[in-house]
Scaffold this active site. Structure first.
Site, PDB file in Angstrom:
ATOM      1  N   HIS A   1       0.812  -1.206   0.000  1.00 56.36           N
ATOM      2  CA  HIS A   1       0.000   0.000   0.000  1.00 56.36           C
ATOM      3  C   HIS A   1       0.855   1.269   0.000  1.00 56.36           C
ATOM      4  O   HIS A   1       0.558   2.229  -0.699  1.00 56.36           O
ATOM      5  CB  HIS A   1      -0.903  -0.028   1.236  1.00 56.36           C
ATOM      6  CG  HIS A   1      -2.040   0.923   1.181  1.00 56.36           C
ATOM      7  ND1 HIS A   1      -3.216   0.642   0.529  1.00 56.36           N
ATOM      8  CD2 HIS A   1      -2.182   2.169   1.694  1.00 56.36           C
ATOM      9  CE1 HIS A   1      -4.041   1.669   0.654  1.00 56.36           C
ATOM     10  NE2 HIS A   1      -3.438   2.610   1.340  1.00 56.36           N
TER      11      HIS A   1
ATOM     12  N   HIS B   1     -10.604   2.720  -1.630  1.00 53.62           N
ATOM     13  CA  HIS B   1     -10.779   2.316  -0.238  1.00 53.62           C
ATOM     14  C   HIS B   1     -11.545   0.996  -0.241  1.00 53.62           C
ATOM     15  O   HIS B   1     -12.591   0.855   0.375  1.00 53.62           O
ATOM     16  CB  HIS B   1     -11.488   3.410   0.572  1.00 53.62           C
ATOM     17  CG  HIS B   1     -10.751   3.741   1.822  1.00 53.62           C
ATOM     18  ND1 HIS B   1     -11.359   4.170   2.965  1.00 53.62           N
ATOM     19  CD2 HIS B   1      -9.425   3.687   2.119  1.00 53.62           C
ATOM     20  CE1 HIS B   1     -10.445   4.375   3.906  1.00 53.62           C
ATOM     21  NE2 HIS B   1      -9.269   4.091   3.421  1.00 53.62           N
TER      22      HIS B   1
END
Lengths: 228, 739
Positions: B50, B96
């Site tokens: 990430h 998300h």
């Protein structure tokens, strides 16, 4: 023509109203912060839409106790004009400047769309001067808690006194524009003297054909003309 | 100064935090010692997929990121382009996905909050939001729950903070059953010379924390988002952040106010991996060190450990470097907005991240180890297999109208108004075209210039051919901008894929990036920002590859624009990019193949011809500029028959209809429902002029239908559909599905 717009923490239509007023009058309105203890001498105070205090507790409940609201009440008591739009309407109710309550939309969801509204002009009010009884106007709404409610006694008084200013339109073929379950299709109500108006629709968003229409422009312009 | 805390890490601890054996060994060797437990937590976050983009970095570098409009490409909080008149548009898309599956309302809400912070961190007031959503099969019981939560989460944040949502797309496919996609895009506007960056400057300058207090929410969110899901995913609920849009609004106003006072030297929002990544980012970009005293961090909970404070993903927080003599100013602004402001450290010339707590040095790491030395993998990959071309009989179709009805009255092509009505689309008073058209359009506040934006991806194409499908996504976004009269300027991308450690997934990623590059380069719309979301897999099954493209374009002052809703009685409808010789459309991977022919195997998607895209796009802009049309629609999902119907469904004229011109009697299914690329529909009353312009530019054109007031779309005497009835079905499918 002097207009004062109040910004609470979480107000998000204060700029939009300001821009609309400037477009109509050519002059910048005064913008004041909710912590102020004084409001400049003016013809109209506007409480704009948004989510004052994040709608925590109840919509408008915290803002109704902001320092500036004392002055707003004084202004109204002197016969001054006050316009509450959307969250501003909620604040006016919490501040007891208008009667009734706005509760969660019957569909339990935020609703943003254009609605048709019918003018109800039974008392003299600077906000309605321009319109004829039963005129239809179009404005956008955008809210989570716009479901107007009052107990039967209060409602009867409001109706008897002719304080409903706008109703969501029910067309002749039965098509209802009531987006939120409001009792008697009420979208806007006035104070007894016609000088305080709370409305769920956003007139400041329809001040340009490119943005959806001019009904908001006409509404605000005629109001300002009446008040100056 | 105290000695470094011992509490040494072990590989087992590191493994629990998501680090691989070789990564842990690499860290020990870089540090020249065994890192303590705090240090290894920080490494695990910064080296996560990430934060580090370790699987994709090698390939992301190949994207075209330069162009005459580009002010800041990838690497900043968001990209920035020059839109003229001294103004810049700042935009980015971000996923998300993992949090939204675990906790749909909060996951989606904080997705919006996060992308908005990326925009105003750079000094721009956010002016528009879009979102690209993917959910599992409509038969899956969980789909409605997730959809309901995600939509109210997006609305909950964006409505409250007061930014209009102007566009988006929502699709369903069983591959997203265990991994929904929530990609949010935000656009902001600022003065070109007033863009704020994150690079630290000023040794000895105070490091200032502003915004909400730090709690235990979202800890290890970055690591959680870097792994696959399994049956125990529910247990990850505490790793999801909780958003507070009211605080977000106050933070946005306070930051934008402070930014007008010449006080801010550098600013970085606290997103994934919280304080860790923001402090490291600032130090790394400025090639300076950062010293933090965690005892000064405003905390919401008691007894928080170093790792908890460093990795908390509590929302609505910012890190700033402020000119020392402007601290009083900053204090008064943040006090006005009722937000915490605290000096939590300072900038040093050591190039180290140093963390103190209770006067003990809990961590000391050279910042370069966390960023520049983070792994960059050249993962094994395989070339995606070429799917065969779908051969169909292409029989004459009995009833075009029945197919139209079926497709509109289904999840594929029904109106998404149930979704949009939950978003405030008109706040800020500049929305010209709200969601539901080719592009959303807003005015640049205070001017007559307009910005348009669209998010697009057709995963069923990408799945069958990652290269071509990704090119197509860029082209479709480009066409959507063109269709409203906008000049496409730049794009942002959100690459959503499965596990990159699998060769075939890595192959998808690489070929997708190549496809995006090819189209972006040739269409001259550079990639200025983006986000990668990998490990979208549950129990080993990956999502369809979904590289979402967000495009932004501009309509200059006094230039004409177009809309889907401007069709009027008597207009002709022309197809641009197709002539009379076209009788046989591309059915492979079309909605028609999927829904009507019930083909669930992958076949080759429609080819993309970039040169034709450019020529046709320029032709449309010219036709709009010359006022030959103000009603344009791109032909995409569902093909020609669907696009014509959509024009009629969008019209404000009561009783509008159209009749297909007589020479189109061949009625083959592929003609009406093939998804050949590069095509537009234009409605016009200036037939001669548009045909002449097309001829002069050698554009394929054909006059397909004539608009009337029959309330019918008529293909033949027996084959027609009532538009007002179709409209009801089109509008109600979603509502009925969700109730």
């Amino acid at each position: 023509m002097r207009v004062t717009i109040i910004t609470f923490p979480g107000s998000n239509c204060d700029r939009d109203v300001s821009v609309a007023i400037k477009k109509i009058t050519g002059k910048n309105p005064s913008n004041i912060w909710h912590q102020e203890n004084e409001v400049p001498n003016c013809d109209l105070i506007i409480l704009p839409g948004g989510f004052s205090y994040g709608d925590y507790l109840r919509c408008g409940a915290v803002a109704a106790h902001s320092p500036v609201m004392k002055e707003v009440k004084n202004h109204a008591a002197r016969g001054g004009a006050v316009l509450g739009i959307c969250n501003g309407f909620q604040i006016l109710l919490e501040a007891k400047l208008l009667e009734g309550a706005l509760i969660r939309n019957s569909g339990l969801k935020f609703v943003c769309k254009q609605v048709a509204l019918k003018i109800n002009k039974q008392i003299h009010s600077p906000f309605l001067h321009h319109f004829k009884q039963n005129d239809i106007i179009h404005l956008p709404i955008a809210h989570n808690e716009g479901n107007y409610f009052a107990d039967s006694e209060t409602l009867k008084q409001i109706e008897d006194k002719g304080l409903v200013a706008l109703r969501y339109h029910i067309s002749s073929d039965g098509n209802s524009f009531n987006p939120n379950g409001s009792i008697n299709n009420i979208a806007a109500i006035l104070s007894d003297n016609g000088k305080v108006l709370g409305m769920m629709p956003h007139p400041e968003r329809y001040v340009d054909n490119e943005l959806g229409g001019l009904d908001g422009f006409e509404f605000l312009k005629s109001t300002l003309e009446q008040l100056s | 100064m105290s000695n470094l805390r011992e509490d040494l890490s072990t590989f087992e601890i590191a493994e629990d935090l998501g680090l691989k054996k070789d990564e842990y060994e690499q860290i020990c060797s870089l540090m020249g010692r065994i890192p303590n437990i705090h240090e290894i937590s920080i490494f695990s976050a910064m080296w996560s997929e990430h934060c580090s983009y370790k699987s994709s970095k090698k390939w992301l570098k190949t994207l075209p990121t330069k162009g005459e409009v580009v002010i800041h490409g990838p690497g900043e909080n968001a990209g920035a382009i020059d839109i003229g008149d001294g103004k810049a548009a700042i935009f980015k898309i971000e996923s998300h996905n993992h949090p939204s599956f675990i906790e749909p309302y909060q996951g989606a809400a904080t997705g919006v909050g996060g992308i908005l912070r990326d925009i105003f961190t750079m000094g721009a007031r956010p002016v528009a939001l879009l979102n690209a959503l993917r959910f599992g099969s409509i038969e899956n019981n969980k789909t409605k729950y997730l959809l309901e939560g995600v939509v109210s989460g997006i609305g909950g944040y964006s409505n409250c903070i007061g930014i209009p949502t102007i566009g988006g797309e929502t699709n369903f496919d069983k591959s997203y059953d265990g991994n929904i996609l929530v990609n949010a895009m935000a656009i902001g506007i600022t003065e070109k010379d007033k863009i704020f960056l994150s690079a630290a400057r000023g040794v000895g300058y105070p490091l200032i924390y502003v915004g909400a207090k730090t709690g235990r929410d979202g800890i290890h969110g970055a690591s959680m988002s870097s792994t696959e899901f399994d049956d125990k995913t529910e247990e990850k609920r505490p790793t999801v952040q909780v958003g507070d849009p009211f605080t977000g609004k106050l933070l946005m106003e306070a930051c934008l106010e402070l930014m007008t006072t010449d006080s801010v030297v550098a600013i970085q929002d606290m997103g994934a991996a919280g304080l860790t990544s923001s402090a490291v980012e600032m130090g790394s970009k400025g090639k300076l060190g950062v010293k933090l005293d965690l005892d000064l961090v405003p905390l919401r909970e008691e007894n928080m450990s170093t790792a908890e404070i460093m990795l908390s993903e509590s929302q609505e927080r910012m890190l700033m470097i402020i000119k020392p003599d402007k601290m009083d100013k900053a204090n008064s602004i943040f006090k006005k907005w009722n937000l915490d402001i605290a000096k939590i450290g300072e900038i040093t010339n050591s190039q180290n991240l140093e963390i103190y707590k209770n006067n003990i040095l809990d961590a000391q790491i050279p910042i370069t180890y966390l960023v520049d030395q983070a792994p960059e993998y050249d993962r094994d990959w395989t070339t995606p297999e070429k799917a065969p071309k779908l051969q169909i009989k292409n029989a004459p179709i009995k009833s075009v109208s029945k197919v139209i009805e079926k497709l509109f009255n289904s999840h594929n092509l029904c109106s998404r108004n149930w979704i949009w009505e939950q978003y405030d689309t008109s706040v800020m008073g500049d929305t010209v075209i709200p969601p539901g058209q080719n592009s959303g359009v807003i005015r640049v506040h205070g001017t007559n210039k307009k910005l348009c934006a669209s998010v697009d991806c057709t995963p069923r194409y990408v799945s069958a051919d990652p290269f071509l499908g990704s090119m197509q996504a860029v082209c479709e976004a480009y066409r959507n901008i063109i269709s409203v009269g906008g000049k496409p300027l730049a794009i942002t991308n959100n690459l959503n894929f499965g596990n990159p450690e699998k060769k075939e997934i890595m192959g998808q990623i690489i070929h997708s990036i190549k496809g995006i590059s090819e189209a972006s380069l040739k269409l001259n719309i550079p990639v200025i920002s983006g986000n990668v979301s990998l490990y979208n897999e549950t129990n080993g099954k990956a999502i369809l590859p979904t590289p979402v493209i967000g495009a932004v374009g501009a309509i200059d002052e006094n230039k004409h624009s177009a809309s889907l809703s401007n069709a009027f009685d008597g207009n002709s409808i022309f197809v641009i990019g197709q002539d009379n010789s076209h009788t046989d459309g591309w059915v492979g991977q079309s909605i028609y193949a999927q829904e009507i022919l019930n083909i669930d195997k992958d076949y080759a998607p429609p080819p993309v011809n970039i040169e034709a895209e450019l020529v046709n796009g320029n032709f449309i802009l010219k036709a709009i500029a010359q006022k030959l049309t103000n009603c344009v629609h791109d032909i995409s999902d569902g093909g020609l028959a669907i696009a014509i119907s959509e024009i009629l469904l969008s019209s404000k004229t009561k009783g509008i209809g159209a009749v297909i011109n007589k020479n189109y009697n061949h009625n083959s299914e592929s003609f009406w429902f093939g998804e050949d690329q590069g095509r537009y529909l234009v409605c016009t009353s200036k037939n001669k002029e548009i045909e002449e312009l097309a001829e002069s530019k050698k554009i394929k054109i054909t006059n397909i239908a004539t608009i009337n007031l029959s309330d019918r779309l008529t293909f033949s005497n027996e084959d027609y559909i009532c538009i007002s009835e179709l409209d009801v079905k089109h509008k109600n499918w979603f509502k009925n599905f969700m109730s």
